[in-house]
Design a protein around this motif. Structure first.
Motif: not given
Lengths: 228, 363
Positions: B58, B60, B112, B114, B158, B190
């Motif tokens: 996504n 990242e 990130n 999370g 993620h 998820i």
């Protein structure tokens, strides 16, 4: 028979030496054995062999070279003189250095085996849970290797108590500074003071027996604990 | 919303080279025989193997070798369930669950950190509340794997990577865990990458299917489509089966039967106790399907459908062959003998009646 002032001094010094050696070897041995257990480096065999060397060398050989290095003409001696520390030979610090080298394999071997036995998986799991390598080591590898750490402590301590050759070579037999139990016993026997030699020798036997018994019990408990 | 995997990895005896765009939702199953590179690919996604290429979830970027980007495993917001539960033996279940929460939080510099999952809901979902004070050595195999799944999910990853999480369990325990995985997919939304060599698990769980062979992607796409392929078939022998995606349409309370509609027809089967409207997956084994040129009459077999032969392929044994029949938008596979094929003069393009002896509901 009651212990003399000198004997008590020797016992205190021996315990201090064994304690300090154990502490230094833990701080040095844990990173070193972790490296030996996990590295892919081609230097591993060489370093591993060097670490094991004190196991097979006669203590006199070790003591001899350490004495040469610490002496006024040796590289270590020059360094300590230049730093205004004086010479390490025939001092407690010199004795400590000798003990550390002499007992190195007794700290590194059990630690290394413990780390190897853990395998890479628990640390991989820790990494997938966001733990950076140092955190993973402190929270997973070290606790799992705990029996190995304890074994290393006991073996190092006991082995330093019994050391004789290295002490005699680099420490001499100076009361309060370098005269440990083992060298005192030697001195008593030389002087035909068998009674005093007996008292210290019996103490060593009893103490060593207790230490090894503890180690034995510890390993029994460890094998009983089932790891999933 | 996508997961871009473009990875290559060379070993002396093995070469992995994949280039995949997967949906970043639902369960993507990596399927293939052992030695196909499924686990290696999963480990490379996690950064546990030093593969080269790109891993982007996504937007990242976890890895981009061309730009010298390689996030170490601990900085990738992922959850990993290993084949053996690999719980920390020195921590209680509660300690195992909290481990990721404690450490993932500190790594705020990762792409990130999370989004923390409601731990209570997770514990309830996987039904491990009564185990929190136990040590891993006091758990059964199925309980351990449930704790391992909860532990991987707790920090709010993620992407969840699962490496044959059921392989170390016996059949009963496997059936026990599968529903938890399905609930996880529904309630936590998820994306998951799921490695397995079991045709049953694959047909049950896959929203997207990737077939790996010798380190390469043989096919990737919707499982019903890939499973209908016959030349060569995806799964050979006794396990060969077609997958139908349908929903419960009607319950016949008198005979305890349920009618399931799928694109292209409907089948009657034992009432599974699901409400009308529930989505179901049906697995129809090729060995349970027979063909006829006329509508079958006076038979105990409940289900027959009209279809069109669209393909015929060899089976492992020369006496048999595999026939693909299109029923509307769905496909069924039938394993029949070469002799029957010849005596009925069946060929591609010919309409046939398909008799289905038994159907397994897998969701």
């Amino acid at each position: 028979m009651p212990l003399t002032e000198e004997a008590l001094q020797a016992i205190a010094l021996t315990l201090r030496l064994a304690g300090s050696t154990t502490l230094v070897l833990l701080l040095l041995g844990i990173p070193l054995s972790w490296w030996l257990a996990t590295t892919q480096s081609r230097w591993r065999s060489v370093i591993g062999t060097l670490v094991t060397l004190p196991l097979v060398l006669p203590p006199t050989v070790l003591g001899f070279y350490l004495l040469l290095m610490m002496g006024p003409e040796g590289p270590l001696g020059r360094l300590t003189t230049a730093l205004d520390w004086g010479l390490l030979s025939f001092s407690f610090t010199g004795l400590l250095l000798g003990s550390v080298v002499f007992s190195l394999p007794f700290a590194v071997q059990p630690l290394q085996h413990a780390f190897v036995a853990i395998g890479p998986r628990p640390l991989e799991v820790a990494a997938t849970l966001g733990a950076r390598p140092l955190v993973a080591f402190l929270t997973v590898a070290l606790p799992l290797a705990w029996p190995g750490v304890l074994t290393a402590v006991i073996l190092t301590f006991a082995h330093t108590l019994g050391e004789f050759g290295v002490v005699l070579m680099i420490g001499g037999n100076i009361p309060g500074e370098t005269a440990v139990v083992s060298t005192r016993i030697y001195g008593h026997v030389e002087a035909m003071e068998y009674g005093q030699a007996h008292a210290l020798a019996a103490l060593m036997v009893a103490f060593s027996f207790l230490v090894l018994l503890l180690l034995n019990l510890l390993q029994r408990r460890r094998s009983l604990r089932v790891m999933p | 919303m996508s997961l871009e995997l473009s990875l290559s990895l060379a070993r002396p005896d093995f070469q992995l080279a994949v280039d995949l765009q997967l949906p970043a939702s639902g369960i993507s199953v990596l399927f293939g025989p052992s030695g196909a590179g499924k686990t290696t690919l999963l480990r490379a996604v996690a950064g546990l193997e030093p593969g080269r290429g790109r891993v982007v979830l996504n937007g990242e970027v976890w890895q981009d070798s061309a730009r010298q980007v390689f996030l170490p495993t601990w900085r990738r917001p992922l959850g990993y369930v290993f084949q053996e539960a690999s719980l920390f033996p020195h921590l209680r279940v509660a300690g195992n669950l909290r481990y990721g929460l404690r450490h993932r939080d500190r790594s705020r510099d990762s792409v990130n950190a999370g989004t923390a999952v409601d731990l209570g809901a997770l514990i309830e979902l996987l039904d491990i509340g009564h185990l929190l004070e136990r040590f891993p050595s006091q758990l059964s195999g199925g309980e351990r794997q449930r704790v391992a799944i909860a532990r991987a999910m707790a920090p709010g990853p993620h992407l969840l990577l699962l490496d044959e999480p059921l392989a170390s369990l016996d059949r009963g325990r496997r059936q026990e865990i599968l529903p938890w995985l399905e609930r996880l997919r529904e309630e936590f939304a998820i994306p998951m990458l799921y490695v397995t060599h079991s045709a049953e698990e694959m047909s049950r769980l896959a929203d997207c299917l990737v077939i790996l062979e010798q380190g390469k992607v043989r096919a990737a796409g919707p499982p019903a489509e890939l499973l209908a392929a016959i030349d060569p078939p995806l799964v050979r022998g006794e396990e060969g089966a077609a997958l139908l995606l349908g929903q419960v349409a009607e319950i016949d309370t008198r005979w305890h039967l349920a009618r399931v509609d799928f694109p292209g027809g409907s089948l009657w089967l034992r009432d599974p106790g699901l409400a009308p409207g529930s989505p179901v997956r049906l697995r129809v084994l090729a060995r349970d399907v027979s063909l006829a040129t006329r509508e079958p009459e006076q038979t105990t077999i409940l289900n027959h459908l009209q279809g069109l032969i669209v393909g015929i392929a060899d089976e492992e044994h020369p006496a048999q062959c595999l026939v693909r029949v299109a029923c509307g938008d769905s496909s069924l596979l039938a394993r029949v003998t070469r002799r029957s094929l010849s005596s009925l003069a069946l060929a591609v393009g010919q309409p046939v009646w398909v008799q289905v002896k038994s159907v397994a509901i897998i969701t």
